[in-house]
Design a protein around this motif. Structure first.
Motif, PDB file in Angstrom:
ATOM      1  N   GLY A 232       0.822  -1.216   0.000  1.00 60.90           N
ATOM      2  CA  GLY A 232       0.000   0.000   0.000  1.00 60.90           C
ATOM      3  C   GLY A 232       0.847   1.253   0.000  1.00 60.90           C
ATOM      4  N   MET A 233       1.911   1.241   0.781  1.00 57.47           N
ATOM      5  CA  MET A 233       2.790   2.417   0.822  1.00 57.47           C
ATOM      6  C   MET A 233       3.467   2.646  -0.528  1.00 57.47           C
ATOM      7  N   LEU A 234       3.851   1.578  -1.206  1.00 55.90           N
ATOM      8  CA  LEU A 234       4.409   1.732  -2.553  1.00 55.90           C
ATOM      9  C   LEU A 234       3.390   2.370  -3.493  1.00 55.90           C
ATOM     10  N   MET A 235       2.139   1.915  -3.384  1.00 57.88           N
ATOM     11  CA  MET A 235       1.082   2.468  -4.229  1.00 57.88           C
ATOM     12  C   MET A 235       0.827   3.932  -3.891  1.00 57.88           C
ATOM     13  N   VAL A 236       0.821   4.264  -2.603  1.00 61.31           N
ATOM     14  CA  VAL A 236       0.611   5.651  -2.191  1.00 61.31           C
ATOM     15  C   VAL A 236       1.733   6.527  -2.739  1.00 61.31           C
ATOM     16  N   GLU A 237       2.961   6.042  -2.631  1.00 60.58           N
ATOM     17  CA  GLU A 237       4.105   6.806  -3.145  1.00 60.58           C
ATOM     18  C   GLU A 237       3.973   7.043  -4.644  1.00 60.58           C
ATOM     19  N   GLU A 238       3.620   6.007  -5.376  1.00 60.73           N
ATOM     20  CA  GLU A 238       3.445   6.144  -6.828  1.00 60.73           C
ATOM     21  C   GLU A 238       2.324   7.126  -7.144  1.00 60.73           C
ATOM     22  N   HIS A 239       1.229   7.021  -6.415  1.00 59.91           N
ATOM     23  CA  HIS A 239       0.088   7.905  -6.642  1.00 59.91           C
ATOM     24  C   HIS A 239       0.488   9.362  -6.397  1.00 59.91           C
ATOM     25  N   ALA A 240       1.163   9.590  -5.275  1.00 59.24           N
ATOM     26  CA  ALA A 240       1.564  10.957  -4.937  1.00 59.24           C
ATOM     27  C   ALA A 240       2.522  11.509  -5.986  1.00 59.24           C
ATOM     28  N   LEU A 241       3.509  10.719  -6.349  1.00 61.99           N
ATOM     29  CA  LEU A 241       4.466  11.195  -7.355  1.00 61.99           C
ATOM     30  C   LEU A 241       3.784  11.474  -8.685  1.00 61.99           C
ATOM     31  N   ASP A 242       2.932  10.564  -9.093  1.00 58.94           N
ATOM     32  CA  ASP A 242       2.243  10.734 -10.371  1.00 58.94           C
ATOM     33  C   ASP A 242       1.364  11.979 -10.364  1.00 58.94           C
ATOM     34  N   CYS A 243       0.608  12.153  -9.303  1.00 63.54           N
ATOM     35  CA  CYS A 243      -0.319  13.284  -9.232  1.00 63.54           C
ATOM     36  C   CYS A 243       0.394  14.616  -9.041  1.00 63.54           C
ATOM     37  N   LEU A 244       1.433  14.625  -8.225  1.00 59.36           N
ATOM     38  CA  LEU A 244       2.071  15.889  -7.898  1.00 59.36           C
ATOM     39  C   LEU A 244       3.129  16.310  -8.918  1.00 59.36           C
ATOM     40  N   LEU A 245       3.711  15.372  -9.619  1.00 59.47           N
ATOM     41  CA  LEU A 245       4.769  15.720 -10.565  1.00 59.47           C
ATOM     42  C   LEU A 245       4.296  15.818 -12.011  1.00 59.47           C
ATOM     43  N   ASN A 246       3.139  15.276 -12.283  1.00 63.18           N
ATOM     44  CA  ASN A 246       2.675  15.241 -13.668  1.00 63.18           C
ATOM     45  C   ASN A 246       1.387  16.036 -13.843  1.00 63.18           C
ATOM     46  N   ALA A 247       1.525  17.325 -13.775  1.00 58.48           N
ATOM     47  CA  ALA A 247       0.355  18.167 -14.020  1.00 58.48           C
ATOM     48  C   ALA A 247      -0.113  17.933 -15.451  1.00 58.48           C
ATOM     49  N   GLU A 248      -1.399  17.780 -15.613  1.00 57.96           N
ATOM     50  CA  GLU A 248      -1.955  17.432 -16.913  1.00 57.96           C
ATOM     51  C   GLU A 248      -1.724  18.496 -17.976  1.00 57.96           C
ATOM     52  N   ASP A 249      -1.753  19.729 -17.585  1.00 56.87           N
ATOM     53  CA  ASP A 249      -1.634  20.795 -18.571  1.00 56.87           C
ATOM     54  C   ASP A 249      -0.285  21.527 -18.489  1.00 56.87           C
ATOM     55  N   GLY A 250       0.643  20.999 -17.689  1.00 59.98           N
ATOM     56  CA  GLY A 250       1.957  21.617 -17.564  1.00 59.98           C
ATOM     57  C   GLY A 250       1.994  22.822 -16.638  1.00 59.98           C
ATOM     58  N   LYS A 251       0.848  23.197 -16.104  1.00 61.36           N
ATOM     59  CA  LYS A 251       0.780  24.335 -15.191  1.00 61.36           C
ATOM     60  C   LYS A 251       0.929  23.843 -13.762  1.00 61.36           C
ATOM     61  N   PRO A 252       1.245  24.741 -12.832  1.00 58.92           N
ATOM     62  CA  PRO A 252       1.323  24.313 -11.424  1.00 58.92           C
ATOM     63  C   PRO A 252      -0.004  23.696 -10.974  1.00 58.92           C
ATOM     64  N   LEU A 253       0.094  22.765 -10.059  1.00 58.12           N
ATOM     65  CA  LEU A 253      -1.101  22.088  -9.564  1.00 58.12           C
ATOM     66  C   LEU A 253      -1.983  23.043  -8.778  1.00 58.12           C
ATOM     67  N   ASP A 254      -3.265  22.842  -8.911  1.00 62.36           N
ATOM     68  CA  ASP A 254      -4.178  23.670  -8.130  1.00 62.36           C
ATOM     69  C   ASP A 254      -4.367  23.056  -6.744  1.00 62.36           C
ATOM     70  N   ARG A 255      -4.816  23.874  -5.851  1.00 62.49           N
ATOM     71  CA  ARG A 255      -4.981  23.469  -4.458  1.00 62.49           C
ATOM     72  C   ARG A 255      -5.903  22.260  -4.333  1.00 62.49           C
ATOM     73  N   GLU A 256      -6.963  22.217  -5.111  1.00 72.02           N
ATOM     74  CA  GLU A 256      -7.936  21.127  -5.024  1.00 72.02           C
ATOM     75  C   GLU A 256      -7.278  19.777  -5.328  1.00 72.02           C
ATOM     76  N   LYS A 257      -6.446  19.735  -6.350  1.00 73.73           N
ATOM     77  CA  LYS A 257      -5.790  18.481  -6.712  1.00 73.73           C
ATOM     78  C   LYS A 257      -4.825  18.052  -5.608  1.00 73.73           C
ATOM     79  N   VAL A 258      -4.066  18.972  -5.071  1.00 74.94           N
ATOM     80  CA  VAL A 258      -3.133  18.655  -3.983  1.00 74.94           C
ATOM     81  C   VAL A 258      -3.912  18.150  -2.769  1.00 74.94           C
ATOM     82  N   GLU A 259      -5.038  18.784  -2.460  1.00 75.08           N
ATOM     83  CA  GLU A 259      -5.855  18.348  -1.333  1.00 75.08           C
ATOM     84  C   GLU A 259      -6.384  16.932  -1.547  1.00 75.08           C
ATOM     85  N   ARG A 260      -6.767  16.582  -2.782  1.00 78.76           N
ATOM     86  CA  ARG A 260      -7.236  15.227  -3.075  1.00 78.76           C
ATOM     87  C   ARG A 260      -6.130  14.204  -2.825  1.00 78.76           C
TER      88      ARG A 260
END
Length: 90
Positions: free
Chosen positions: A52-80
């Motif tokens: 589970g921790m490996l999956m959480v790490e992958e999820h966090a890295l994927d979500c936080l490092l790969n913004a879909e539009d290349g712009k900084p992440l919005d607060r809502e996405k970080v909160e999710r």
């Protein structure tokens, strides 16, 4: 989604857990002591937590490092992402 190396690691860990579960079934059929069985169950719980921790790490890295539009992440996405992490460790 985990990268290929992480995916292989996670699958290998899941197969190991599957083997441990089969071992516990056999232990129960053979009438092994509750203490021995509980030790194996604790090992499985630890393995599942690590997976589970490996999956959480992958999820966090994927979500936080790969913004879909290349712009900084919005607060809502970080909160999710943070809520997902918190829900896992509860």
């Amino acid at each position: 989604m985990p990268n290929e190396v992480s995916k292989k690691n996670i699958i290998n860990r899941l197969r190991t857990v599957k083997g441990h579960i089969a071992g516990i079934e056999k232990m129960i059929e053979e009438g092994k002591s509750c203490e021995d069985i509980l030790i194996q169950i604790a090992a499985i719980k630890s393995s599942i937590h690590k997976i589970g921790m490996l999956m959480v790490e992958e999820h966090a890295l994927d979500c936080l490092l790969n913004a879909e539009d290349g712009k900084p992440l919005d607060r809502e996405k970080v909160e999710r992402v943070i809520k997902t992490l918190i829900n896992y460790v509860k």
